[in-house]
Motif scaffolding. Sequence first.
Motif, short mmCIF file in Angstrom:
data_model
loop_
_atom_site.label_atom_id
_atom_site.label_comp_id
_atom_site.label_asym_id
_atom_site.label_seq_id
_atom_site.Cartn_x
_atom_site.Cartn_y
_atom_site.Cartn_z
N GLY A 7 8.76 -12.40 -13.12
CA GLY A 7 8.06 -11.21 -13.58
C GLY A 7 8.34 -10.03 -12.68
N PRO A 8 7.72 -8.91 -12.97
CA PRO A 8 7.94 -7.72 -12.13
C PRO A 8 7.52 -7.98 -10.69
N LEU A 9 8.38 -7.63 -9.76
CA LEU A 9 8.13 -7.82 -8.33
C LEU A 9 7.54 -6.54 -7.76
N LEU A 10 6.58 -6.69 -6.88
CA LEU A 10 5.89 -5.55 -6.29
C LEU A 10 6.58 -5.17 -4.98
N ILE A 11 7.06 -3.95 -4.92
CA ILE A 11 7.73 -3.47 -3.71
C ILE A 11 6.75 -2.80 -2.76
N SER A 12 5.88 -1.97 -3.30
CA SER A 12 4.94 -1.22 -2.47
C SER A 12 3.68 -2.05 -2.27
N THR A 13 3.34 -2.29 -1.01
CA THR A 13 2.13 -3.03 -0.66
C THR A 13 1.27 -2.17 0.26
N GLU A 14 0.09 -2.68 0.57
CA GLU A 14 -0.80 -1.93 1.47
C GLU A 14 -0.23 -1.84 2.87
N SER A 15 0.42 -2.91 3.31
CA SER A 15 1.00 -2.89 4.66
C SER A 15 2.28 -2.06 4.72
N HIS A 16 3.04 -2.06 3.61
CA HIS A 16 4.28 -1.30 3.56
C HIS A 16 4.31 -0.48 2.27
N PRO A 17 3.60 0.64 2.23
CA PRO A 17 3.56 1.43 0.99
C PRO A 17 4.83 2.25 0.79
N VAL A 18 5.18 2.45 -0.47
CA VAL A 18 6.29 3.32 -0.86
C VAL A 18 5.69 4.55 -1.50
N LYS A 19 5.88 5.69 -0.89
CA LYS A 19 5.26 6.92 -1.37
C LYS A 19 6.04 7.48 -2.55
N THR A 20 5.30 7.76 -3.61
CA THR A 20 5.88 8.35 -4.81
C THR A 20 4.98 9.49 -5.28
N GLY A 21 5.51 10.31 -6.16
CA GLY A 21 4.70 11.35 -6.77
C GLY A 21 4.24 12.40 -5.77
N ILE A 22 2.94 12.76 -5.89
CA ILE A 22 2.39 13.82 -5.04
C ILE A 22 2.38 13.40 -3.57
N SER A 23 2.07 12.13 -3.31
CA SER A 23 2.06 11.68 -1.91
C SER A 23 3.44 11.82 -1.27
N LYS A 24 4.50 11.58 -2.06
CA LYS A 24 5.86 11.74 -1.53
C LYS A 24 6.15 13.21 -1.26
N TRP A 25 5.73 14.10 -2.15
CA TRP A 25 5.95 15.54 -1.93
C TRP A 25 5.21 16.02 -0.70
N ILE A 26 3.99 15.54 -0.52
CA ILE A 26 3.23 15.93 0.67
C ILE A 26 3.92 15.44 1.93
N ALA A 27 4.42 14.21 1.90
CA ALA A 27 5.12 13.66 3.08
C ALA A 27 6.39 14.44 3.36
N ASN A 28 7.12 14.82 2.31
CA ASN A 28 8.35 15.60 2.50
C ASN A 28 8.05 16.97 3.09
N TYR A 29 6.96 17.59 2.63
CA TYR A 29 6.60 18.90 3.19
C TYR A 29 6.18 18.78 4.64
N ALA A 30 5.41 17.73 4.94
CA ALA A 30 4.99 17.54 6.34
C ALA A 30 6.19 17.27 7.24
N ALA A 31 7.19 16.56 6.71
CA ALA A 31 8.39 16.28 7.51
C ALA A 31 9.26 17.52 7.68
N SER A 32 9.14 18.49 6.76
CA SER A 32 9.95 19.70 6.86
C SER A 32 9.44 20.67 7.92
N VAL A 33 8.20 20.51 8.36
CA VAL A 33 7.65 21.37 9.40
C VAL A 33 8.24 20.94 10.74
#
Length: 307
Positions: free
Chosen positions: A164-190
């Motif tokens: 079945g579908p395998l889960l990549i993003s977990t609580e211990s190792h989250p994969v940021k997508t969507g708005i959280s990814k955009w926020i992380a990219n902006y924070a990294a650009s500073v």
Amino acid sequence: MAAAAAERVVGAAPAGYTGEGTRGGAGRGGAGSGAGAAAAGSLTGASLAALAVKFGARQRSPHCLLVKEHQVRDGAGAAHPPRRTLFVLNVPPYCGPDSLSRLFSRCGRVQSVDICDKPGPGEKKEKTTSKFFNRRSVTGFQVAYVVFKKPSGVQAAKALSREGPLLISTESHPVKTGISKWIANYAASVVDQEELKAEVDAYMQDYDKKIAEEEAKAAREEGVPDEEGWVKVTRKGRKPGLPRTEAANLRVLEREKQKRARKELLNFYAWQHRETKREHIAQLRKKFEEDKQRIALMRAQRKFRPY
């Protein structure tokens, strides 16, 4: 859904994926040269398998990764060895090497994960040590080469398509997508000014050290003949070269401009010759009239008084 996707993929290539080398080689009507030929990606002999994954527990529709055993010609490169490398297509831009390594670690020990924009030859890439320079933004889907320690890891990874579908993003190792990814990219650009200054200072110190070593080596070899008896002539000596400053460059350009002006052909055409004669005669007449007026003035001012 994953089983249906697997049925659609296995045995026939999906639209847009005609092999690992199609984007850079034979897929565009050529005979398959350059990076595409080096990848040697042909679907004949190993079909793609659809691996359904999810990047969140609340995600309804899984994402399909297309995997197959990577096949290369003998001696094409040691970065992606045959029988131990899994070729992965349709990798999202927010899925990094760590995520793929954790996903396929259940199939065996993963040696390395290499993500590229498009299939290419298996050459080692220079790792960028800078956090601020040589940064590139990922805008589209990518391909990945997952190298296992043992060949059994590739077969186990292909067998994951039956699950079945395998889960990549977990609580211990989250994969940021969507708005959280955009926020992380902006924070990294500073940019942190102190950290940037420390990196630039370290780079300049290494550069100065390298230049000093080159100058010391040149000083030791100056005037020393080589094996064939030739002596290397440097710019150092009684008349060193001009410093390559902006003012010196401007002076050099001005001198070259004056040389070109002196070398221009004068009186080359007949009309130029006539114009030059006419101007010369006009100047002589003007000078003659000026001389007549000056002589007349001198005669008027001269006074002869014998008594």
